[in-house]
Write an enzyme that holds these catalytic residues in place. Sequence first.
Site, short mmCIF file in Angstrom:
data_model
loop_
_atom_site.label_atom_id
_atom_site.label_comp_id
_atom_site.label_asym_id
_atom_site.label_seq_id
_atom_site.Cartn_x
_atom_site.Cartn_y
_atom_site.Cartn_z
N GLU A 194 22.80 8.67 42.84
CA GLU A 194 23.86 9.20 43.69
C GLU A 194 23.38 9.34 45.14
O GLU A 194 22.19 9.45 45.41
CB GLU A 194 24.30 10.58 43.20
CG GLU A 194 24.93 10.58 41.85
CD GLU A 194 23.96 10.26 40.72
OE1 GLU A 194 22.78 10.66 40.81
OE2 GLU A 194 24.38 9.59 39.77
N SER A 213 25.10 7.64 31.26
CA SER A 213 25.43 7.32 29.86
C SER A 213 26.25 8.45 29.26
O SER A 213 26.80 9.29 29.97
CB SER A 213 24.13 7.13 29.05
OG SER A 213 23.44 8.35 28.93
N ASN A 236 14.56 14.98 36.86
CA ASN A 236 14.42 15.07 38.33
C ASN A 236 15.54 15.94 38.87
O ASN A 236 16.59 16.07 38.24
CB ASN A 236 14.52 13.67 38.96
CG ASN A 236 15.81 12.95 38.58
OD1 ASN A 236 15.94 12.41 37.47
ND2 ASN A 236 16.76 12.94 39.49
I1 8IG Z 1 16.45 10.12 34.22
O1 8IG Z 1 19.39 11.63 39.18
C1 8IG Z 1 17.96 10.10 35.50
N1 8IG Z 1 19.05 9.38 35.26
N2 8IG Z 1 22.89 9.00 37.88
N3 8IG Z 1 21.12 10.33 38.54
C2 8IG Z 1 21.68 9.47 37.64
N4 8IG Z 1 21.07 9.10 36.52
C3 8IG Z 1 19.85 9.60 36.29
C4 8IG Z 1 19.21 10.47 37.17
C5 8IG Z 1 19.89 10.86 38.35
N5 8IG Z 1 18.01 10.77 36.63
#
Ligand code: 8IG
Length: 273
Positions: A194, A213, A236
């Site tokens: 994002e 997902s 994260n």
């Molecule tokens: I692991 O910060 C993971 N998958 N969209 N954003 C999106 N998907 C993710 C993220 C993230 N961390």
Amino acid sequence: MSNPLEDPKANPFEIAKLAAAAIAEKTGVEQHDIALTLGSGWAKAADLIGETVASVNAVEIPGFSAPVVEGHVATIRSILLPSGKRALVLGARTHYYEGHGVRRTVHGVRTAAATGAKIMILTNGSGGIKDHWAPGTPVLISDHINLTADSPIEGANFVDLTDLYSKRLRELSRTVDSSLDEGVYVQFRGPHYETPAEVQMVKHMGGHLVGMSTALEAIAAREAGMEVMGFSLMTNLAAGIQTTPLSHHEVLAAGKEAEPRISALLAEIIAKI
Ligand code: 8IG
């Protein structure tokens, strides 16, 4: 290699039935009770929940495709749980961002339902928005916001999504770890992460986790009459919440670090189902 789901005239539920029959034939297990999709950081759970009775290469099952990550073999495992129940573990998901369409994305869930599974456990890795969550925190999904602008349901089938993520299973999970937090998962199409502005939008909308997902799969599971549990490993802080850029490498490393701990937690929860 062509996939039978690519034929627009094909019935995805018939292909799921064929897939379930192939799984029964190749594993020797006629019916499964629980199904799991193991996402980033959760793969080790398969080794902890019970005895693997059979392992099948997913590409041998109708409608499944080879994983996009080179060198990765997608396996479908049949596991005998200590309770005597049978679990079907789907080792690799087809992500919506791969661009194969929503039928391919939810085929694993429909196949699981066709094998008899009544419970669908969906796990994933995500970015977190609550700033008190540290990377490596597992979070129960309490609800979702589907930002893909798509649905796995075709035609006028107005499926109710109230209590999509089973309250019963969330409460059961908290009997194993009372500190488990929960949050609203937001599915973006991806595969890019994002922008910070999008993360702020999600925050205002009431979302707590961002990922690529699960929401479409959960809808398909509900359509199939399954009870759904969602579990997200926050690897994260979402873009802009963390001040440094997101790196796929760091996200994977956080998942690896948390994997033994969260896999053991999931195994303990499954033992209680
Ligand atoms: I692991 O910060 C993971 N998958 N969209 N954003 C999106 N998907 C993710 C993220 C993230 N961390």
